[in-house]
Design a protein around this motif. Structure first.
Motif, PDB file in Angstrom:
ATOM      1  N   ARG A 182       0.823  -1.183  -0.058  1.00 18.82           N
ATOM      2  CA  ARG A 182      -0.092  -0.010  -0.131  1.00 18.82           C
ATOM      3  C   ARG A 182       0.989   1.336  -0.113  1.00 18.82           C
ATOM      4  NH1 ARG A 182      -4.162  -1.066   4.651  1.00 18.82           N
ATOM      5  NH2 ARG A 182      -4.934   1.043   4.280  1.00 18.82           N
ATOM      6  N   VAL A 183       2.024   1.348   0.727  1.00 16.83           N
ATOM      7  CA  VAL A 183       2.768   2.483   0.645  1.00 16.83           C
ATOM      8  C   VAL A 183       3.429   2.842  -0.850  1.00 16.83           C
ATOM      9  CG1 VAL A 183       3.384   2.214   3.160  1.00 16.83           C
ATOM     10  CG2 VAL A 183       4.699   0.995   1.438  1.00 16.83           C
ATOM     11  N   LEU A 184       3.681   1.736  -1.357  1.00 18.86           N
ATOM     12  CA  LEU A 184       4.215   2.014  -2.729  1.00 18.86           C
ATOM     13  C   LEU A 184       3.361   2.625  -3.765  1.00 18.86           C
ATOM     14  CD1 LEU A 184       6.248  -1.223  -3.323  1.00 18.86           C
ATOM     15  CD2 LEU A 184       7.030   0.825  -2.579  1.00 18.86           C
ATOM     16  N   GLY A 185       1.906   2.008  -3.372  1.00 16.88           N
ATOM     17  CA  GLY A 185       0.721   2.600  -4.273  1.00 16.88           C
ATOM     18  C   GLY A 185       0.560   4.208  -3.941  1.00 16.88           C
ATOM     19  N   VAL A 186       0.676   4.581  -2.520  1.00 14.29           N
ATOM     20  CA  VAL A 186       0.353   5.799  -2.440  1.00 14.29           C
ATOM     21  C   VAL A 186       1.605   6.557  -2.965  1.00 14.29           C
ATOM     22  CG1 VAL A 186       0.481   7.711  -0.277  1.00 14.29           C
ATOM     23  CG2 VAL A 186      -0.797   5.360  -0.453  1.00 14.29           C
ATOM     24  N   ALA A 187       2.657   6.197  -3.056  1.00 13.67           N
ATOM     25  CA  ALA A 187       4.048   6.845  -3.336  1.00 13.67           C
ATOM     26  C   ALA A 187       3.951   6.947  -5.067  1.00 13.67           C
ATOM     27  CB  ALA A 187       5.260   6.174  -3.079  1.00 13.67           C
ATOM     28  N   LEU A 188       3.577   5.950  -5.709  1.00 13.39           N
ATOM     29  CA  LEU A 188       3.388   6.036  -7.300  1.00 13.39           C
ATOM     30  C   LEU A 188       2.262   7.166  -7.620  1.00 13.39           C
ATOM     31  CD1 LEU A 188       3.408   2.086  -7.907  1.00 13.39           C
ATOM     32  CD2 LEU A 188       5.077   3.830  -8.738  1.00 13.39           C
ATOM     33  N   GLN A 189       1.287   7.401  -6.590  1.00 10.93           N
ATOM     34  CA  GLN A 189       0.277   8.314  -6.931  1.00 10.93           C
ATOM     35  C   GLN A 189       0.801   9.661  -6.723  1.00 10.93           C
ATOM     36  OE1 GLN A 189      -2.993   7.092  -4.397  1.00 10.93           O
ATOM     37  NE2 GLN A 189      -3.989   6.981  -6.317  1.00 10.93           N
ATOM     38  N   ALA A 190       1.681  10.076  -5.507  1.00 12.53           N
ATOM     39  CA  ALA A 190       2.406  10.960  -5.525  1.00 12.53           C
ATOM     40  C   ALA A 190       3.440  11.262  -6.420  1.00 12.53           C
ATOM     41  CB  ALA A 190       3.082  11.111  -3.870  1.00 12.53           C
ATOM     42  N   ALA A 191       4.216  10.354  -7.045  1.00 13.65           N
ATOM     43  CA  ALA A 191       5.077  10.688  -7.926  1.00 13.65           C
ATOM     44  C   ALA A 191       4.365  11.098  -9.283  1.00 13.65           C
ATOM     45  CB  ALA A 191       6.012   9.341  -8.384  1.00 13.65           C
ATOM     46  N   LEU A 192       3.341  10.299  -9.831  1.00 12.67           N
ATOM     47  CA  LEU A 192       2.469  10.563 -10.604  1.00 12.67           C
ATOM     48  C   LEU A 192       1.887  12.260 -10.852  1.00 12.67           C
ATOM     49  CD1 LEU A 192       1.275   9.600 -13.340  1.00 12.67           C
ATOM     50  CD2 LEU A 192      -0.875   9.052 -12.052  1.00 12.67           C
ATOM     51  N   SER A 193       1.650  12.789  -9.496  1.00 19.85           N
ATOM     52  CA  SER A 193       1.256  14.184  -9.576  1.00 19.85           C
ATOM     53  C   SER A 193       2.343  15.159  -9.767  1.00 19.85           C
ATOM     54  CB  SER A 193       0.545  14.465  -8.325  1.00 19.85           C
ATOM     55  OG  SER A 193       1.676  14.355  -7.271  1.00 19.85           O
ATOM     56  N   LEU A 194       3.668  14.646  -9.364  1.00 16.22           N
ATOM     57  CA  LEU A 194       4.700  15.707  -9.810  1.00 16.22           C
ATOM     58  C   LEU A 194       5.567  15.786 -11.013  1.00 16.22           C
ATOM     59  CD1 LEU A 194       6.716  14.759  -6.297  1.00 16.22           C
ATOM     60  CD2 LEU A 194       5.321  17.058  -7.052  1.00 16.22           C
ATOM     61  N   THR A 195       5.471  14.644 -11.855  1.00 18.96           N
ATOM     62  CA  THR A 195       6.273  14.316 -13.185  1.00 18.96           C
ATOM     63  C   THR A 195       5.613  15.192 -14.037  1.00 18.96           C
ATOM     64  OG1 THR A 195       7.400  12.954 -14.638  1.00 18.96           O
ATOM     65  CG2 THR A 195       5.291  12.164 -13.809  1.00 18.96           C
ATOM     66  N   THR A 196       6.122  15.755 -15.162  1.00 17.46           N
ATOM     67  CA  THR A 196       5.619  16.566 -16.301  1.00 17.46           C
ATOM     68  C   THR A 196       5.968  15.637 -17.486  1.00 17.46           C
ATOM     69  OG1 THR A 196       7.412  18.083 -16.335  1.00 17.46           O
ATOM     70  CG2 THR A 196       5.255  18.580 -15.397  1.00 17.46           C
ATOM     71  N   ASP A 197       7.014  14.448 -17.340  1.00 17.16           N
ATOM     72  CA  ASP A 197       7.451  13.796 -18.449  1.00 17.16           C
ATOM     73  C   ASP A 197       6.502  12.944 -18.937  1.00 17.16           C
ATOM     74  OD1 ASP A 197       8.813  11.265 -19.653  1.00 17.16           O
ATOM     75  OD2 ASP A 197      10.478  12.810 -19.755  1.00 17.16           O
ATOM     76  N   SER A 198       6.094  13.004 -20.096  1.00 18.57           N
ATOM     77  CA  SER A 198       4.906  12.145 -20.585  1.00 18.57           C
ATOM     78  C   SER A 198       5.364  10.451 -20.649  1.00 18.57           C
ATOM     79  CB  SER A 198       4.535  12.669 -22.160  1.00 18.57           C
ATOM     80  OG  SER A 198       5.674  12.620 -22.936  1.00 18.57           O
ATOM     81  N   ARG A 199       6.282  10.346 -21.027  1.00 15.54           N
ATOM     82  CA  ARG A 199       6.731   8.712 -21.034  1.00 15.54           C
ATOM     83  C   ARG A 199       6.703   8.300 -19.756  1.00 15.54           C
ATOM     84  NH1 ARG A 199      12.323   7.831 -23.047  1.00 15.54           N
ATOM     85  NH2 ARG A 199      12.630   9.948 -21.700  1.00 15.54           N
ATOM     86  N   LEU A 200       7.323   9.003 -18.566  1.00 15.96           N
ATOM     87  CA  LEU A 200       7.379   8.676 -17.359  1.00 15.96           C
ATOM     88  C   LEU A 200       6.032   8.538 -16.538  1.00 15.96           C
ATOM     89  CD1 LEU A 200       9.093   7.766 -14.858  1.00 15.96           C
ATOM     90  CD2 LEU A 200       9.451  10.272 -14.297  1.00 15.96           C
ATOM     91  N   ALA A 201       5.310   9.527 -16.881  1.00 14.76           N
ATOM     92  CA  ALA A 201       3.824   9.740 -16.507  1.00 14.76           C
ATOM     93  C   ALA A 201       3.086   8.459 -16.911  1.00 14.76           C
ATOM     94  CB  ALA A 201       3.156  10.951 -16.952  1.00 14.76           C
ATOM     95  N   ARG A 202       3.158   8.208 -18.265  1.00 14.79           N
ATOM     96  CA  ARG A 202       2.543   6.779 -18.804  1.00 14.79           C
ATOM     97  C   ARG A 202       3.027   5.627 -17.911  1.00 14.79           C
ATOM     98  NH1 ARG A 202       3.036   9.398 -23.849  1.00 14.79           N
ATOM     99  NH2 ARG A 202       5.197   8.109 -24.276  1.00 14.79           N
ATOM    100  N   ALA A 203       4.283   5.408 -17.835  1.00 17.42           N
ATOM    101  CA  ALA A 203       4.507   4.326 -17.173  1.00 17.42           C
ATOM    102  C   ALA A 203       4.227   4.316 -15.922  1.00 17.42           C
ATOM    103  CB  ALA A 203       6.250   4.284 -17.108  1.00 17.42           C
ATOM    104  N   LEU A 204       4.145   5.473 -15.081  1.00 13.72           N
ATOM    105  CA  LEU A 204       3.775   5.407 -13.789  1.00 13.72           C
ATOM    106  C   LEU A 204       2.171   5.264 -13.642  1.00 13.72           C
ATOM    107  CD1 LEU A 204       5.547   8.542 -12.448  1.00 13.72           C
ATOM    108  CD2 LEU A 204       5.902   6.318 -11.746  1.00 13.72           C
ATOM    109  N   HIS A 205       1.401   5.630 -14.441  1.00  9.22           N
ATOM    110  CA  HIS A 205      -0.066   5.351 -14.621  1.00  9.22           C
ATOM    111  C   HIS A 205      -0.255   4.093 -14.823  1.00  9.22           C
ATOM    112  CE1 HIS A 205      -4.147   5.556 -16.036  1.00  9.22           C
ATOM    113  NE2 HIS A 205      -4.387   6.673 -15.321  1.00  9.22           N
ATOM    114  N   GLY A 206       0.549   3.326 -15.730  1.00  7.07           N
ATOM    115  CA  GLY A 206       0.341   1.863 -15.959  1.00  7.07           C
ATOM    116  C   GLY A 206       0.433   1.199 -15.036  1.00  7.07           C
ATOM    117  N   ILE A 207       1.296   1.446 -14.330  1.00  7.61           N
ATOM    118  CA  ILE A 207       1.704   0.600 -13.058  1.00  7.61           C
ATOM    119  C   ILE A 207       1.060   0.668 -11.785  1.00  7.61           C
ATOM    120  CG2 ILE A 207       3.622   1.561 -11.952  1.00  7.61           C
ATOM    121  CD1 ILE A 207       5.232  -1.007 -11.774  1.00  7.61           C
ATOM    122  N   THR A 208       0.385   1.879 -11.497  1.00  7.11           N
ATOM    123  CA  THR A 208      -0.233   2.317 -10.114  1.00  7.11           C
ATOM    124  C   THR A 208      -1.316   1.398  -9.766  1.00  7.11           C
ATOM    125  OG1 THR A 208       0.719   4.668 -10.671  1.00  7.11           O
ATOM    126  CG2 THR A 208      -1.450   4.457  -8.959  1.00  7.11           C
TER     127      THR A 208
END
Length: 424
Positions: free
Chosen positions: A175-201
């Motif tokens: 669960r802590v990793l799921g919460v951290a992934l959401q936090a990372a997704l809200s901070l990044t503006t790189d489209s590739r990184l955002a897609r990868a984070l969204h796909g794994i969250t």
């Protein structure tokens, strides 16, 4: 994740002008809170506000603008990631290098490091553990909750209150990793990184708040069952704390949408590990610089104050002499270009007087020096003789940590060498 707010970029210790319409009242409150922590300074100007960055790098998403503070002084890009992983005692992520070319910098690198570790955990299979649940079922599973059945269903058997104890992935390790992934997704503006984070969250359970996730991380005990989670939890903790290596910017209302790392704190963590590893082959061991071995000031107004070096090394000497202490202090300053300040000389002289032999007071300053190594010796003299010897060592921040450790091992003075140098 697209962010349409105007972006303002500046480097460490640089400043910028902001109009009165660019900051909301909530923004000003957040920036003043960060100013109290010496991450930046905010003052009024004729046109609105003047914001000056200190030695804290990262991203701060305000209501109307997105502030990006880039590392300009000592460590940049992928090398910053190398030193950060070294300070955190965690492996250097390889996937994070795919985002090095981007100018979004440090925040995206940490988000990519978390992504890499989470992808690795998914490939290996998420850890599952027994979770106790209470539910209403049409058939009997687990144990019947007799009290709930009698008081809520009044003897009806079409729905059963049951207690189950099943192996699930809905545990705090995940669960802590799921919460951290959401936090990372809200901070990044790189489209590739955002897609990868969204796909794994969605593959991780992410119920809970960042504050609850941080508390769970503090309680986590690592065993052979969850030891493989340690690197992922390290990057998650860093993101959820807003960038603090230890306790900077904990969840008190100043971290939402922000990720700032205090570079002096990072450098202190690097120096503590470098010096300890460099001294180990010569028998040097780090010892506490507080408690019974602390330097304490008593008798003044208020509580007693203390002087505490970043690292205190103990070197053995042949019997009957006891071990000799050597204070080491980390300074995130351009001492490759400027002379050592009077304040730092006074501080190190206090350490040398408090810890090293009275006939040979000495101490060490370690500072970052991009592009090379350097060492020089300062001798502080008075009409009564020598007050102390200060060894100023510059570490090449473009080198690998293991190379810097080898250089420091040959440059760090032995206690006995300090005695001879002082008496010379």
């Amino acid at each position: 994740m697209p962010d349409h707010r105007p972006e303002i970029r500046l480097g460490e210790y640089e400043s910028t002008e902001l109009g009165t319409d660019q900051l909301t009242t909530a923004d000003v409150t957040r920036l003043h809170a960060l100013q109290a922590r010496r991450c930046l300074s905010l003052t009024t100007s004729r046109t609105g506000w003047r914001l000056k960055a200190e030695a804290a790098v990262g991203v701060l998403a305000l209501d109307r603008v997105r502030l990006v503070v880039e590392p300009k002084f000592a460590i940049r890009g992928e090398q910053l990631m190398t030193w950060l992983a070294y300070a955190l005692h965690t492996p250097v992520p390889t996937t994070a290098r795919r985002w090095v070319a981007r100018t979004d910098g440090y925040t995206d690198l940490v988000a990519a490091a978390l992504l890499e570790e989470c992808e690795k955990l998914l490939r290996e299979g998420l850890r599952r553990d027994y979770v106790r649940r209470q539910s209403l079922e049409p058939v009997l599973r687990g144990r019947l909750d007799v009290a709930a059945q009698a008081t809520r269903r009044y003897g009806q058997l079409d729905q059963l209150h049951v207690r189950t104890f099943d192996r699930e992935a809905e545990i705090w390790d995940n669960r802590v990793l799921g919460v951290a992934l959401q936090a990372a997704l809200s901070l990044t503006t790189d489209s590739r990184l955002a897609r990868a984070l969204h796909g794994i969250t969605d593959a991780f359970p992410h119920s809970g708040t960042p504050a609850a996730a941080l508390r769970a991380l503090e309680r986590t005990q690592y065993t052979r069952l969850n030891a493989r989670y340690r690197p992922a939890h390290t990057w998650a903790r860093l993101l959820l704390r807003g960038g603090g290596v230890t306790d900077l910017l904990t969840d008190d209302g100043t971290t939402a949408g922000g990720f700032l790392l205090a570079m002096p704190m990072l450098w202190e963590a690097v120096v503590r590990r470098l010096a300890a590893e460099a001294a180990a082959p010569r028998g040097g061991l780090p010892v506490p610089g507080h408690g019974e071995t602390g330097i304490t000031v008593r008798g003044d107004l208020g509580n007693a104050s203390t002087f505490r070096p970043d690292l205190l090394l103990s070197f053995p000497r042949p019997a009957p002499d006891g071990p000799v202490l050597l204070p080491v202090d980390a300074k995130y300053k351009r001492y490759d270009r400027h002379r050592v300040s009077a304040g730092d000389i006074h501080q190190l002289l206090t350490y040398s007087a408090g810890y090293t032999p009275a006939d040979a007071p000495s101490a060490v300053i370690i500072h970052p020096q991009p592009g090379g190594y350097d060492r020089r010796t300062l001798r502080v003299m008075s009409p009564q003789g020598s007050l102390g010897v200060l060894h100023v060592l510059g570490i090449d921040t473009q080198a690998l940590p293991e190379d810097a450790t080898a250089w420091l091992r040959s440059s760090l003075p032995r206690a006995s060498a300090c005695v001879r140098a002082s008496n010379a």
